[in-house]
Scaffold this active site. Structure first.
Site, short mmCIF file in Angstrom:
data_model
loop_
_atom_site.label_atom_id
_atom_site.label_comp_id
_atom_site.label_asym_id
_atom_site.label_seq_id
_atom_site.Cartn_x
_atom_site.Cartn_y
_atom_site.Cartn_z
CG LEU A 283 2.88 1.75 2.12
CD1 LEU A 283 3.20 2.80 3.19
CD2 LEU A 283 1.52 1.12 2.40
CE1 TYR B 15 11.35 3.75 8.51
CE2 TYR B 15 9.92 3.87 10.44
CZ TYR B 15 10.07 3.73 9.07
OH TYR B 15 8.97 3.57 8.27
CE LYS C 230 9.93 6.67 6.89
NZ LYS C 230 9.64 6.84 5.44
CG PHE D 160 -0.20 0.35 5.79
CD1 PHE D 160 -0.19 1.22 6.87
CD2 PHE D 160 -1.23 0.45 4.87
CE1 PHE D 160 -1.18 2.17 7.03
CE2 PHE D 160 -2.23 1.40 5.02
CZ PHE D 160 -2.21 2.26 6.09
N1 LIG Z 1 4.66 -0.73 5.59
C1 LIG Z 1 4.53 -0.04 6.71
O1 LIG Z 1 3.98 -0.50 7.71
C2 LIG Z 1 5.05 1.37 6.80
C3 LIG Z 1 4.74 2.11 7.95
C4 LIG Z 1 5.18 3.41 8.06
C5 LIG Z 1 5.94 3.96 7.06
N2 LIG Z 1 6.25 3.23 5.98
C6 LIG Z 1 7.07 3.87 4.95
O2 LIG Z 1 6.41 3.79 3.71
C7 LIG Z 1 7.37 3.72 2.66
C8 LIG Z 1 7.06 2.52 1.78
O3 LIG Z 1 7.18 1.36 2.56
P1 LIG Z 1 6.67 -0.07 2.07
O4 LIG Z 1 6.12 -0.73 3.25
O5 LIG Z 1 5.83 0.10 0.86
O6 LIG Z 1 8.08 -0.74 1.72
P2 LIG Z 1 8.52 -1.71 0.53
O7 LIG Z 1 9.81 -2.31 0.97
O8 LIG Z 1 7.40 -2.62 0.15
O9 LIG Z 1 8.79 -0.71 -0.68
C9 LIG Z 1 9.83 0.23 -0.67
C10 LIG Z 1 10.30 0.41 -2.10
O10 LIG Z 1 11.31 1.43 -2.08
C11 LIG Z 1 12.31 1.04 -3.01
N3 LIG Z 1 13.57 1.71 -2.69
C12 LIG Z 1 14.36 1.51 -1.60
N4 LIG Z 1 15.47 2.28 -1.69
C13 LIG Z 1 15.37 2.97 -2.86
C14 LIG Z 1 16.21 3.91 -3.50
N5 LIG Z 1 17.37 4.31 -2.96
N6 LIG Z 1 15.80 4.42 -4.67
C15 LIG Z 1 14.64 4.03 -5.23
N7 LIG Z 1 13.81 3.13 -4.68
C16 LIG Z 1 14.17 2.62 -3.50
C17 LIG Z 1 12.40 -0.47 -2.87
O11 LIG Z 1 13.03 -1.07 -3.99
C18 LIG Z 1 10.94 -0.85 -2.71
O12 LIG Z 1 10.35 -1.14 -3.97
C19 LIG Z 1 8.74 3.69 3.34
O13 LIG Z 1 9.25 5.00 3.38
C20 LIG Z 1 8.42 3.22 4.75
O14 LIG Z 1 9.36 3.68 5.68
C21 LIG Z 1 5.82 1.94 5.82
#
Ligand SMILES: NC(=O)c1ccc[n+]([C@@H]2O[C@H](COP(=O)([O-])OP(=O)(O)OC[C@H]3O[C@@H](n4cnc5c(N)ncnc54)[C@H](O)[C@@H]3O)[C@@H](O)[C@H]2O)c1
Length: 255
Positions: A17, A161, A165, A194
């Site tokens: 995202l 989690y 959130k 996503f």
């Molecule tokens: N993908 C989904 O379905 C979904 C749904 C609801 C919420 N989210 C939330 O959206 C956000 C992004 O998720 P995503 O699906 O893109 O995940 P992703 O794993 O593709 O990306 C997360 C990124 O965060 C970085 N990261 C993790 N810990 C870190 C830290 N301590 N410092 C700096 N960077 C750090 C990782 O290196 C990674 O690049 C998250 O907070 C996740 O909980 C995602």
């Protein structure tokens, strides 16, 4: 707020995202600081985007590390946009099937990354934004945080989690109220499922289980749809202090 010409900082910007947000804001003419702990992927993305993109190797849970990334952003120009996408999760029940308790260290890790990390970035970014000159209508900046629909519909195994959130959701209104006086808006996006590398562990069966419960469109969200919502929030000055679900009308069942 115009995206074109603004300086934006996106955490978790090297993947999923966050990466989609980086691409959308960059395509809209912003200068983007990609804030992530994944140095390889972050450098690759900033190299691919070229001009107006820079990578900051950062741990969002560290004040020092985030302050350095904010400093990098303000060297480019006044920081106007901060998007919090860094985050992760860990599955665990309040008590396990054998009655043993949830690992407290795991609970603390999830809260530290998703809730404290988000607050850390928002607070340090807001401090920098507050020093910028106001734009049209007195606006100085906009902060977009990422929660999850698990803040509302947490499933079995999502207690840590969902708590993290839920904290992000709970911060939204008081943070917007805190920052209104300096013209900074705060919004939170609560995504459904996503298709990003966060589901790297999930097999096809899990992905289709997540997909088939979505009323319409019956598929996973495209990260570009998240990026488009961030762009709209940035551009729409009357959006403030609210949480927007982006989930195809899904409500997570208990499991
Ligand atoms: N993908 C989904 O379905 C979904 C749904 C609801 C919420 N989210 C939330 O959206 C956000 C992004 O998720 P995503 O699906 O893109 O995940 P992703 O794993 O593709 O990306 C997360 C990124 O965060 C970085 N990261 C993790 N810990 C870190 C830290 N301590 N410092 C700096 N960077 C750090 C990782 O290196 C990674 O690049 C998250 O907070 C996740 O909980 C995602």
């Amino acid at each position: 707020m115009d995206i074109k010409g603004a300086v934006a900082l996106v955490t978790g910007g090297a993947s999923g995202l966050g990466e989609a947000t980086v691409r959308r804001l960059h395509a809209g003419g912003a200068s983007v600081v990609i804030v992530d702990k994944n140095a390889e992927r972050g450098a690759q993305l900033s190299g691919e985007l070229g001009e107006r993109a820079v990578f900051a190797d950062t741990d969002v849970t560290s004040a020092e590390s985030v302050q350095a990334a904010v400093g990098l952003a303000t060297e480019i120009g006044p920081l106007r946009i901060a998007v919090n996408c860094a985050g992760s999760g860990m599955v665990g029940r309040t008590i396990n099937r054998d009655g043993s308790p949830h690992d407290l260290a795991v609970f603390e890790w999830v809260i530290k990354l998703n809730l404290i990390g988000t607050f850390n970035v928002a607070s340090l970014a807001a401090s920098a934004m507050s020093k910028g000159e106001p734009l049209a209508g007195g606006e100085r900046g906009v902060i977009v945080n990422t929660a999850s629909i698990a803040a509302f519909d947490g499933q079995i195994g999502q207690v840590a989690y969902s708590a993290s959130k839920g904290g992000v959701v709970g911060m939204t209104l008081p943070m917007a109220r805190d920052l209104g006086v300096v013209g900074i808006r705060v919004m939170t996006i609560a995504p459904g499922s996503f298709d990003t590398p966060i589901f790297g562990f999930a097999g096809d069966a899990m992905k289709s289980a997540l997909t088939e419960i979505v009323p319409f469109p019956t598929r996973m969200g495209d990260p570009a749809e998240y990026g488009a919502l961030v762009a709209h929030i940035v551009e729409n000055q009357y959006l403030n202090g609210e949480v927007i679900r982006i989930d195809g009308a899904v409500r997570f069942p208990p499991k």
